[in-house]
Design an enzyme around this catalytic site. Sequence first.
Site, PDB file in Angstrom:
ATOM      1  N   CYS A 381      25.654  40.568  41.063  1.00 31.81           N
ATOM      2  CA  CYS A 381      26.626  40.633  39.969  1.00 31.81           C
ATOM      3  C   CYS A 381      25.927  41.080  38.680  1.00 31.81           C
ATOM      4  O   CYS A 381      25.620  42.257  38.535  1.00 31.81           O
ATOM      5  CB  CYS A 381      27.358  39.303  39.827  1.00 31.81           C
ATOM      6  SG  CYS A 381      28.975  39.510  39.074  1.00 31.81           S
ATOM      7  N   HIS A 517      29.475  38.165  44.884  1.00 33.26           N
ATOM      8  CA  HIS A 517      28.545  37.045  45.086  1.00 33.26           C
ATOM      9  C   HIS A 517      28.453  36.715  46.579  1.00 33.26           C
ATOM     10  O   HIS A 517      29.230  35.876  47.073  1.00 33.26           O
ATOM     11  CB  HIS A 517      29.044  35.809  44.332  1.00 33.26           C
ATOM     12  CG  HIS A 517      28.913  35.923  42.856  1.00 33.26           C
ATOM     13  ND1 HIS A 517      27.784  35.535  42.175  1.00 33.26           N
ATOM     14  CD2 HIS A 517      29.763  36.416  41.923  1.00 33.26           C
ATOM     15  CE1 HIS A 517      27.953  35.760  40.885  1.00 33.26           C
ATOM     16  NE2 HIS A 517      29.149  36.301  40.706  1.00 33.26           N
ATOM     17  N   GLU A 519      26.450  34.926  48.075  1.00 31.66           N
ATOM     18  CA  GLU A 519      25.992  33.552  48.340  1.00 31.66           C
ATOM     19  C   GLU A 519      27.142  32.612  48.704  1.00 31.66           C
ATOM     20  O   GLU A 519      26.930  31.602  49.371  1.00 31.66           O
ATOM     21  CB  GLU A 519      25.202  32.991  47.145  1.00 31.66           C
ATOM     22  CG  GLU A 519      25.982  32.759  45.855  1.00 31.66           C
ATOM     23  CD  GLU A 519      26.008  33.960  44.927  1.00 31.66           C
ATOM     24  OE1 GLU A 519      25.944  35.104  45.424  1.00 31.66           O
ATOM     25  OE2 GLU A 519      26.130  33.754  43.705  1.00 31.66           O
TER      26      GLU A 519
HETATM   27  N1  GLN Z   1      28.614  38.913  32.843  1.00 27.72           N
HETATM   28  C1  GLN Z   1      28.896  39.860  33.858  1.00 27.72           C
HETATM   29  C2  GLN Z   1      30.380  40.173  33.944  1.00 27.72           C
HETATM   30  O1  GLN Z   1      31.198  39.428  33.465  1.00 27.72           O
HETATM   31  C3  GLN Z   1      28.383  39.379  35.196  1.00 27.72           C
HETATM   32  C4  GLN Z   1      29.082  38.142  35.687  1.00 27.72           C
HETATM   33  C5  GLN Z   1      28.377  37.498  36.853  1.00 27.72           C
HETATM   34  O2  GLN Z   1      27.215  37.750  37.096  1.00 27.72           O
HETATM   35  N2  GLN Z   1      29.067  36.639  37.551  1.00 27.72           N
HETATM   36  O3  GLN Z   1      30.762  41.171  34.498  1.00 27.72           O
END
Ligand code: GLN
Length: 543
Positions: A381, A517, A519
Amino acid sequence: MMARTKYIFITGGVVSSLGKGIAAASIGALLESRGLSISMLKLDPYINVDPGTMSPFQHGEVFVTNDGTETDLDLGHYERFVRFEASRLNNFTAGIVYESVIKNERKGKYLGGTVQVIPHITDEIKRRIKLGAQGCDVAIVEIGGTIGDIESQPFVEAIRQMSLDMPNHTTFVHLTLVPFINASGELKTKPTQHSVKELRSLGIGPDCLICRSETELPKDEKKKIALFCSVDIGSVISMHDVDTVYSIPLLLHQQKVDKIILKHLNLKTKPPVLNDWKKVVNAKLNPKTTVEVAMVGKYTELKDSYKSLNEALDHAGIKNKAKVNITFVEAEQITKKNVKNKLSFCDAILVPGGFGSRGVEGMIIACEYARLNAKPYFGICLGMQIALIEFARNVLNLSDANSTEFNPKTNHPVVALITEWQDASGKKEIRNEKSDLGGTMRLGGQLCILDKKSKSYKMYKKTSIVERHRHRYEVNPTYRDSFDQKGMSIVGTSEDGKLIEMIEVKKHPWFLGCQFHPEFTSNPRDGHPIFNSFISSTIKQKK
Ligand code: GLN
């Protein structure tokens, strides 16, 4: 006719954080291994409507379900131990219960009656429990908090009523603490006695007591607890500290917890098949090698706020018979000068998800270090966005490239809010100064289509995958071709091809970023394709 769902209610006593979620999940694993279909529910007695807005420092990670609900981290345990998919129906709070009752009252649904905790709040709790349990053989319902808390009383009352409504269909498991007092060298059963007394005063007699202790509970203590708490001695269970949480299903099975529960529920099943769990424990306890992974993030968001990520790395270790040591490296402290010093110890680098600009420049330096030194790099992410920014700055020579999250005035917003990179035709980059953080997050499971020529395809062995998202910003597709031409390939996109979900650096042993994600969908029995490959490649690279 389908048999009616049976319910196991799990309460906790003495103190919180005893591992009620793990105990519930382990019971789920045992019953599933006997061929029963399981649903798991977590009831949170606090007033927040959902845990999405709660501080991860207080409450640990926000777990995201496939249907895009931000839930309690216990649902992560459930999905790791049991093959079921949680949804918004599997976690609810006192806040949402009260909210629905009050909304109904405003709509005039109670016909002018006085709206009360009993029966209105308790009925709503019962309705939601049944909704989350629908269609399964056994629902395991964990009540958050500790018996005696003022907030949890309506929940305890609701489950008490359910046991009266459905004789032979419910059973109560209570988790307590049996502390060891150093000064006297004794195990103390009194807190358990008091906790059970409290539970009984609320109308619930436990059928099984799971006792948390540092070392195995001796027979004499079990006897004492059985006598004072009016519980059969065979139903006093020792859940002492063990090397890995994944051995808890086996530990409980050795003490016949599954049999005790089935007896109370009046259920007959086939014998359990626990080979999978034995294999997991065996691999976890007998690693053949060790790898060092540096997790470059924000220190303050430690421990439980990266719960699923730590577990997913651990699962990949189990799959590869390796011990994965995770070292948290504070991103804010990494500079161009000290990066080698800070990161040369590790075999691989991982930049996890995160929000806000603190530490971002350090993450970019760490990412460059991984790219140039052929160290496996895994960006999740935010970690993928970092990889794009780094590549844009250092390879595409767009020196002020950034995400508009960190620099809204950048000339090269390689990562931005959708409203900032899309015009009506979906092609031209436009800047919308008005969009702000109030934008909604992309949440939950979404389809991603993989390029058949990619390493990611080899990992998943299929072209369509579903993974869970939790972010606001997106890769700006305006730069897509420039990235591709210089060796950072876009290997996964949304179904319509517009959103960039996965990237790989071609000339690198293992360099991968994903906008989702992964995970959240890893479990100890299967691991996860990306994590498995990350650790297996790290082992090979190390040799
Ligand atoms: N801050 C980034 C976004 O909002 C990544 C968010 C995250 O890593 N969950 O896109």
